[in-house]
Write a protein that holds these residues in place. Structure first.
Motif, PDB file in Angstrom:
ATOM      1  N   THR A 109      95.406  39.825  74.412  1.00 24.70           N
ATOM      2  CA  THR A 109      96.630  39.085  74.717  1.00 24.70           C
ATOM      3  C   THR A 109      96.895  39.106  76.227  1.00 24.70           C
ATOM      4  O   THR A 109      97.314  38.111  76.812  1.00 24.70           O
ATOM      5  N   ASP A 164      97.442  33.399  69.231  1.00 19.50           N
ATOM      6  CA  ASP A 164      97.134  34.824  69.323  1.00 19.50           C
ATOM      7  C   ASP A 164      97.001  35.400  67.912  1.00 19.50           C
ATOM      8  O   ASP A 164      97.773  35.032  67.021  1.00 19.50           O
ATOM      9  N   ASP A 165      96.022  36.269  67.741  1.00 20.31           N
ATOM     10  CA  ASP A 165      95.840  36.995  66.475  1.00 20.31           C
ATOM     11  C   ASP A 165      95.600  36.085  65.275  1.00 20.31           C
ATOM     12  O   ASP A 165      96.288  36.182  64.257  1.00 20.31           O
ATOM     13  N   ARG A 232      96.611  50.738  74.261  1.00 16.21           N
ATOM     14  CA  ARG A 232      97.967  51.166  73.925  1.00 16.21           C
ATOM     15  C   ARG A 232      97.982  52.640  73.566  1.00 16.21           C
ATOM     16  O   ARG A 232      98.834  53.390  73.991  1.00 16.21           O
TER      17      ARG A 232
HETATM   18 MG    MG Z   1      97.319  41.056  71.070  1.00 14.38          MG
END
Ligand code: MG
Ligand code: ADP
Length: 236
Positions: A109, A164-165, A232
């Motif tokens: 992203t 996205d995704d 993350r």
């Molecule tokens: Mg993403």
């Protein structure tokens, strides 16, 4: 698009993007009062697109060479088309698509919004529509007072589209399959530049998205596998 240049884009972290395009940091601030100058097109395009960039990705800069090459192609094609049309400004209308594949957290992203930001300061008009696949299905669910077809056309006909995704919903339904097919088929047939991300493994693509969608994606998209660990979790 309105050609009144916003007064300033200071504080937008544009320097790395401008450097990548070969411009000085203050290139975009030039007030030359020509509404069609690349600087004014860039200011307007950035101002318009930045409203669609989530806060978390507001400073994203693309790092993959494939994304840079894609931006170069879109910009070059837009300029060729402008010369053919003898139009006042160059706009991205047609072009190839990209499929970013990688596990959750590798930076898909981030790269996608980075590409959107960098293309926005190129001096070529690029009008983006962005959505996650999940938000797209939610927006298109038939319900009272909503014209789902009009909503669908907003994405289908977008000059540039970020999905996205794609393919991450737990259970594909007939509804989501139909949306995927109609969207991808239209973008494929009209050669509309589309940036798609997915955390599906290449093997899972056909199983989750179906032959018809994957076949078209294979033809219209350059596939970019992203390696790495979950950023993350590392940050946490
Ligand atoms: Mg993403
Ligand atoms: N090149 C990068 N530089 C700095 N931070 C990054 C970069 N790529 C990703 N991140 C950060 O790592 C986290 C995961 O990236 P994200 O793009 O959301 O992953 P994905 O979409 O693949 O799940 C986010 O917090 C994002 O801001």
């Amino acid at each position: 698009m309105q050609y009144i240049p916003p007064s300033t884009l200071r504080g937008q972290d544009l320097a790395p993007l401008l450097a990548a395009r070969g411009h000085a940091p203050d290139w975009i601030q030039l007030h030359d009062w020509d509404p069609h100058s690349p600087q004014n097109v860039a200011r307007n395009t950035y101002a318009e697109n930045s409203a669609k960039i989530p806060f978390h990705y507001r400073s994203a800069v693309p790092s993959l060479p494939e994304l840079r090459a894609w931006i170069d192609t879109l910009v070059a094609d837009a300029k060729v088309m402008q010369a053919e049309r003898k139009g006042p400004i160059a706009s991205v209308i047609h072009g190839p698509s990209l499929l970013l594949l990688g596990q959750t957290g590798v930076g898909k992203t981030h790269e996608a919004y980075g590409a959107m930001r960098e293309l926005s300061v190129s001096g070529v008009y690029a009008q983006w529509q962005v959505t996650t696949a999940a938000d797209l299905y939610a927006a298109l669910r038939p319900r009272h007072g909503i014209d789902s077809e009009a909503e669908f056309r907003k994405y289908r006909d977008a000059r540039l589209l970020l999905v996205d995704d794609l393919g991450t919903e737990r259970k594909p339904t007939e509804f989501t399959e139909e949306i995927n097919f109609r969207l991808i088929n239209h973008r494929y047939e009209h050669h509309l530049p589309t940036l798609i991300t997915s955390n599906l493994r290449p093997k899972e693509l056909t199983e989750r998205l179906g032959d018809r969608v994957v076949g078209r994606l294979a033809e219209m998209c350059q596939r970019i596998p992203m390696e790495g660990t979950d950023r993350r979790r590392k940050a946490a």
